[in-house]
Scaffold this motif. Structure first.
Motif, short mmCIF file in Angstrom:
data_model
loop_
_atom_site.label_atom_id
_atom_site.label_comp_id
_atom_site.label_asym_id
_atom_site.label_seq_id
_atom_site.Cartn_x
_atom_site.Cartn_y
_atom_site.Cartn_z
N THR A 136 0.81 -1.22 0.00
CA THR A 136 0.00 0.00 0.00
C THR A 136 0.84 1.27 0.00
N LYS A 137 2.15 1.17 -0.21
CA LYS A 137 3.00 2.35 -0.30
C LYS A 137 2.48 3.27 -1.40
N ASN A 138 2.18 4.52 -1.04
CA ASN A 138 1.66 5.53 -1.96
C ASN A 138 0.32 5.12 -2.58
N LYS A 139 -0.41 4.23 -1.91
CA LYS A 139 -1.71 3.79 -2.42
C LYS A 139 -2.77 3.89 -1.32
N THR A 140 -3.98 4.10 -1.78
CA THR A 140 -5.14 3.99 -0.89
C THR A 140 -5.55 2.53 -0.82
N LEU A 141 -5.92 2.08 0.35
CA LEU A 141 -6.43 0.72 0.52
C LEU A 141 -7.88 0.79 0.96
N VAL A 142 -8.74 0.10 0.22
CA VAL A 142 -10.16 0.01 0.55
C VAL A 142 -10.47 -1.46 0.83
#
Length: 507
Positions: A136-142
């Motif tokens: 999830t580095k530099n990412k949104t997690l849903v």
């Protein structure tokens, strides 16, 4: 030089067009042939035309990369779901392992919309699926799923877990380390909340906020969003219930600021909100009012003998005029400054972690529960980096079925209530039964007592006049029956006073 000028002009024009496409992307998802026609009018020459087309191509590629969403895992439990999920053997040796049923559940208007449901009361449940590795580095997690508690859950979980690293899925259980745990959790009236637990360096950190969960029996969608700016949101049925910061709402890091341990409250700081009125004075004679007074309604008994009983005095009662010790009335304190708190200073122990939101090696999604009553159904599990995609996914799955499910549930509840009202014992008949039982019990004990007396007490012949005794017994029984009937009549209740068959037996 002319070609270069044309190239620059074409580039400027297409940069403008790309801006339009970026703004109105959903209205203009593709570049039309008219766009290229207009560009060719401003950029003559094959070199300029090829260059501008190349720029448009690059712009659209970048646009696609910006607006596209990545779906890491999506599970609707269609055919073949068993090949993706592994049931754990956890607690199986102790015969405490529950089963999973593939079903659409109750009240679902679509029989083909199936999930997996816990089966078996007082059981442990564990099942997991491997997912593509997520960093999830530099990412949104849903993290999103739907869950329904058909059993009127009173104690048990409805949450899911994300696990990192390598996991033996056949041994997956309560002690298996996890990275994220999210979803509803119940324990009577003490705990009815949404769990959101993040693990860092082997330590589990629960959310500090109290987010109530849904407690009814129909389907709800739970969504947990973690963003690269260290903020989060918790949604239920696409409605945001909680948001905030990972820094403040989890104790993963020490607080950025703390109260100054060396600060002291100023001597003149007044925390009293109300103070005694300095102008209020005690009424004259207040201290002379007695606590108790003689009862004015008391009368000396006629048979009171003062020589033997002493002088008669009336008993005392509480004095209605007595109000207790005098206290001055309260007024607002004009010098009130509020409750003193030490000022905040930077925490010397705080060390920022810009990767507080990062989970680098998520590889499994699992369900691990203990339930007193089974019947929880999971469905439509989603892992993505796009909250908007998750919102639409929820509407396409749960959203299109929720109204039909609610209507079916309400209809069944209405039918159950009508059945209960129909089969509910009449209160009058209950009282009638009790009174009738009292009568019959009395007659039985009376008869049994006479039976013992007849066999174990010495009697003269003249005492055994069966005809007279039978008449007396019948008279007594009838009298008792009449007493009960009168008692029942006063309550307007019909009571059966038929004597039991053994009452008329000849002894």
């Amino acid at each position: 030089s002319n070609n270069i000028r044309l190239l620059y002009g074409g580039c400027a024009y297409y940069l403008f067009r790309v801006r339009v496409v970026l703004v109105d992307f959903f209205q203009y998802p593709v570049v039309s042939t008219q766009t290229f026609t207009r560009c060719s009018e401003n950029a003559t020459g094959s070199f300029a035309l090829m260059a501008t087309r190349f720029l448009v191509f690059i712009a659209l590629l970048s646009l696609f990369s910006v607006v596209s969403s990545e779906v890491f895992f999506e599970e609707r439990f269609d055919d073949g779901w068993e090949n993706r999920w592994v049931m754990s053997d956890w607690k199986k040796a102790k015969n405490m392992s529950g089963e999973w049923n593939h079903t659409c559940g109750k009240w679902n208007p679509d029989p083909n919309d199936k999930g997996i449901q816990t089966s078996g009361d007082n059981r442990f449940f564990a099942i997991s699926a491997k997912i593509p590795r997520i960093n999830t580095k530099n990412k949104t997690l849903v993290f999103q799923f739907s869950v329904k508690h058909e059993q009127k859950i009173d104690c048990g979980g409805g949450y899911m877990k994300l696990l990192s690293g390598e996991v033996d899925q056949k041994k997956f259980g309560g002690k298996t380390p996890y990275s994220i745990m999210f979803g509803p959790d119940f324990c009577g009236y003490v705990r009815r909340k949404v769990q959101a637990i993040l693990t860092r360096n082997g330590t589990q950190y629960p959310i500090k906020r109290d987010v109530p969960s849904e407690i009814d029996q129909i389907t709800h969608v739970y969504t947990f969003i973690l963003r690269p700016n260290a903020t989060y949101s918790i949604l239920i049925d696409n409605d945001e219930k909680q948001n905030g910061s990972l820094y403040s709402d989890w104790a993963i890091l020490p607080p950025k600021q703390i109260k100054d341990p060396e600060a002291e409250k100023p001597e003149d700081w007044d925390e009293r909100k109300f103070i005694p009125d300095p102008e209020d004075e005690k009424p004259e004679g207040h201290d002379d009012i007695p606590k108790e007074i003689p009862d004015p309604d008391a009368v000396k008994p006629e048979d009171w003998n003062e020589e033997e009983d002493g002088e008669w005095t009336a008993p005392t009662i509480k004095n209605p005029e007595y109000t207790g010790p005098w206290k001055p009335k309260k007024i607002k304190n004009p010098n009130y400054k509020g409750k003193w708190e030490a000022p905040l200073i930077d925490n010397p122990d705080f060390k920022d972690d810009p990767d507080i939101y990062v989970f680098r090696n998520l590889k499994y999604v699992g369900i691990e529960l203990w339930q007193v009553k089974s019947g929880t159904l999971f469905d439509n599990i989603l892992l993505t980096d796009d909250p908007e995609y998750a919102r639409k996914f929820a509407e396409e799955t749960w959203g299109k079925l929720k109204d039909g499910e609610k209507a079916a549930f309400d209809e069944e509840e209405k039918r159950k209530k009508e059945e209960e009202e129909k089969n509910k014992p009449d209160e009058e008949s209950d009282v009638s039964f009790v009174l009738t039982l009292r009568l019959k019990l009395h007659l039985f004990l009376k008869t049994f007592s006479e039976f013992l007396t007849f066999f174990f007490s010495p009697q003269d012949d003249e005492d055994i006049d069966s005809d007279e005794e039978d008449e007396a017994d019948a008279g007594d029984a009838d009298a008792q029956a009449e007493d009960v009937k009168r008692e029942a009549k006063a309550e307007d209740i019909h009571v059966s006073t038929r004597r039991l068959p053994f009452v008329n037996l000849e002894l």
